[in-house]
Design an enzyme around this catalytic site. Structure first.
Site, PDB file in Angstrom:
ATOM      1  N   ASN A   1      14.429 -29.712 -20.076  1.00  0.00           N
ATOM      2  CA  ASN A   1      14.406 -30.894 -20.936  1.00  0.00           C
ATOM      3  C   ASN A   1      13.200 -31.770 -20.618  1.00  0.00           C
ATOM      4  O   ASN A   1      12.754 -31.868 -19.476  1.00  0.00           O
ATOM      5  CB  ASN A   1      15.719 -31.677 -20.861  1.00  0.00           C
ATOM      6  CG  ASN A   1      16.126 -32.122 -19.471  1.00  0.00           C
ATOM      7  OD1 ASN A   1      16.085 -31.351 -18.523  1.00  0.00           O
ATOM      8  ND2 ASN A   1      16.540 -33.372 -19.357  1.00  0.00           N
ATOM      9  N   GLN A   2      12.662 -32.368 -21.657  1.00  0.00           N
ATOM     10  CA  GLN A   2      11.466 -33.194 -21.565  1.00  0.00           C
ATOM     11  C   GLN A   2      11.750 -34.521 -22.265  1.00  0.00           C
ATOM     12  O   GLN A   2      11.839 -34.578 -23.486  1.00  0.00           O
ATOM     13  CB  GLN A   2      10.277 -32.488 -22.226  1.00  0.00           C
ATOM     14  CG  GLN A   2       9.946 -31.129 -21.625  1.00  0.00           C
ATOM     15  CD  GLN A   2       9.489 -31.226 -20.190  1.00  0.00           C
ATOM     16  OE1 GLN A   2       8.597 -32.004 -19.850  1.00  0.00           O
ATOM     17  NE2 GLN A   2      10.100 -30.431 -19.320  1.00  0.00           N
ATOM     18  N   GLU A   3      11.919 -35.576 -21.475  1.00  0.00           N
ATOM     19  CA  GLU A   3      12.282 -36.880 -22.038  1.00  0.00           C
ATOM     20  C   GLU A   3      11.047 -37.689 -22.397  1.00  0.00           C
ATOM     21  O   GLU A   3       9.926 -37.371 -22.002  1.00  0.00           O
ATOM     22  CB  GLU A   3      13.142 -37.658 -21.035  1.00  0.00           C
ATOM     23  CG  GLU A   3      14.478 -37.014 -20.802  1.00  0.00           C
ATOM     24  CD  GLU A   3      15.362 -37.776 -19.831  1.00  0.00           C
ATOM     25  OE1 GLU A   3      16.542 -37.409 -19.734  1.00  0.00           O
ATOM     26  OE2 GLU A   3      14.900 -38.733 -19.160  1.00  0.00           O
TER      27      GLU A   3
ATOM     28  N   ALA B   1      10.026 -42.052 -23.236  1.00  0.00           N
ATOM     29  CA  ALA B   1      10.496 -43.433 -23.296  1.00  0.00           C
ATOM     30  C   ALA B   1      10.840 -43.841 -24.725  1.00  0.00           C
ATOM     31  O   ALA B   1      11.697 -44.692 -24.944  1.00  0.00           O
ATOM     32  CB  ALA B   1       9.439 -44.380 -22.723  1.00  0.00           C
ATOM     33  N   ALA B   2      10.206 -43.223 -25.695  1.00  0.00           N
ATOM     34  CA  ALA B   2      10.494 -43.497 -27.107  1.00  0.00           C
ATOM     35  C   ALA B   2      11.570 -42.525 -27.578  1.00  0.00           C
ATOM     36  O   ALA B   2      11.288 -41.509 -28.200  1.00  0.00           O
ATOM     37  CB  ALA B   2       9.226 -43.357 -27.947  1.00  0.00           C
ATOM     38  N   TYR B   3      12.834 -42.836 -27.204  1.00  0.00           N
ATOM     39  CA  TYR B   3      13.943 -41.987 -27.668  1.00  0.00           C
ATOM     40  C   TYR B   3      13.892 -41.923 -29.185  1.00  0.00           C
ATOM     41  O   TYR B   3      13.603 -42.915 -29.817  1.00  0.00           O
ATOM     42  CB  TYR B   3      15.302 -42.569 -27.238  1.00  0.00           C
ATOM     43  CG  TYR B   3      15.625 -42.387 -25.782  1.00  0.00           C
ATOM     44  CD1 TYR B   3      15.741 -41.139 -25.217  1.00  0.00           C
ATOM     45  CD2 TYR B   3      15.851 -43.491 -24.972  1.00  0.00           C
ATOM     46  CE1 TYR B   3      16.066 -40.969 -23.883  1.00  0.00           C
ATOM     47  CE2 TYR B   3      16.173 -43.330 -23.630  1.00  0.00           C
ATOM     48  CZ  TYR B   3      16.279 -42.080 -23.093  1.00  0.00           C
ATOM     49  OH  TYR B   3      16.600 -41.913 -21.776  1.00  0.00           O
TER      50      TYR B   3
ATOM     51  N   GLU C   1      17.193 -26.266 -24.179  1.00  0.00           N
ATOM     52  CA  GLU C   1      17.495 -25.146 -25.060  1.00  0.00           C
ATOM     53  C   GLU C   1      16.498 -25.065 -26.216  1.00  0.00           C
ATOM     54  O   GLU C   1      16.029 -23.982 -26.563  1.00  0.00           O
ATOM     55  CB  GLU C   1      18.917 -25.276 -25.629  1.00  0.00           C
ATOM     56  CG  GLU C   1      19.996 -25.261 -24.577  1.00  0.00           C
ATOM     57  CD  GLU C   1      20.389 -26.644 -24.054  1.00  0.00           C
ATOM     58  OE1 GLU C   1      21.554 -26.802 -23.666  1.00  0.00           O
ATOM     59  OE2 GLU C   1      19.535 -27.556 -24.022  1.00  0.00           O
TER      60      GLU C   1
ATOM     61  N   CYS D   1      23.991 -29.364 -26.734  1.00  0.00           N
ATOM     62  CA  CYS D   1      24.323 -30.496 -27.601  1.00  0.00           C
ATOM     63  C   CYS D   1      24.333 -30.029 -29.066  1.00  0.00           C
ATOM     64  O   CYS D   1      23.974 -28.893 -29.371  1.00  0.00           O
ATOM     65  CB  CYS D   1      23.316 -31.625 -27.400  1.00  0.00           C
ATOM     66  SG  CYS D   1      21.684 -31.310 -28.130  1.00  0.00           S
TER      67      CYS D   1
END
Length: 160
Positions: A62-64, A66-68, A75, A112
């Site tokens: 997973n690569q997050e 700050a700008a959700y 996956e 998810c």
């Protein structure tokens, strides 16, 4: 009016050690790549490893951002990479492992909703089920014989 009952079945392995010999190395790769996740916000790290019919394994973490919601789940990172690198290959199996920097994750963590839909697209396209194996950091591993077990009413191109 009528009622529709939907049932599903999963295989439950007591631990990663009980996995079939062809799945153990795949789960090991999912565990290894989750350590490379970029998860400074959620502190929740997920790794995915995909076995293709050409023998190649493609991984993703997973690569997050700050700008959700600009980040991507492990996956989808893996499945989109597999589609880009090997567009003609079929996906046989996906192994998923999740952990948290803040607490133990002992329950199997399934994909998810967005990831389920993305996996459904590939399963529908290849007209062949994709086996899913998912676990937390430790403990039981769940196996689903097809994405349709965890997303029985999926949306696909036949609705367009």
């Amino acid at each position: 009016m009528k009622k529709i009952d939907v049932t599903t079945s999963f295989w439950v392995y007591g631990s990663e050690d009980e996995l079939p010999n062809d799945v153990k190395p795949l789960m090991e790769q999912a565990v290894a790549i989750r350590k490379k996740a970029y998860a400074p916000y959620s502190k929740f790290r997920v790794g995915a490893a995909i076995l293709l019919d050409n023998g190649k394994v493609v991984v993703g973490s997973n690569q997050e951002n700050a700008a959700y919601p600009s980040g991507l789940c492990a996956e989808r990172v893996a499945i989109f990479q597999a589609g880009a690198l090997y567009p003609e290959a079929q996906i046989l199996k996906i192994a998923i492992s999740a952990t948290s920097d803040e607490k133990p994750v002992e329950s199997p963590i399934p994909p998810c909703g967005a990831c389920r839909q993305s996996i459904a697209e590939y399963e529908f396209r290849q007209e062949k089920p994709i086996e899913l194996y998912f676990m937390g950091e430790v403990g039981e591993v769940y196996k689903s014989d097809s994405l349709q077990n965890i997303l029985p009413f999926h949306f696909d191109k036949k609705f367009l």
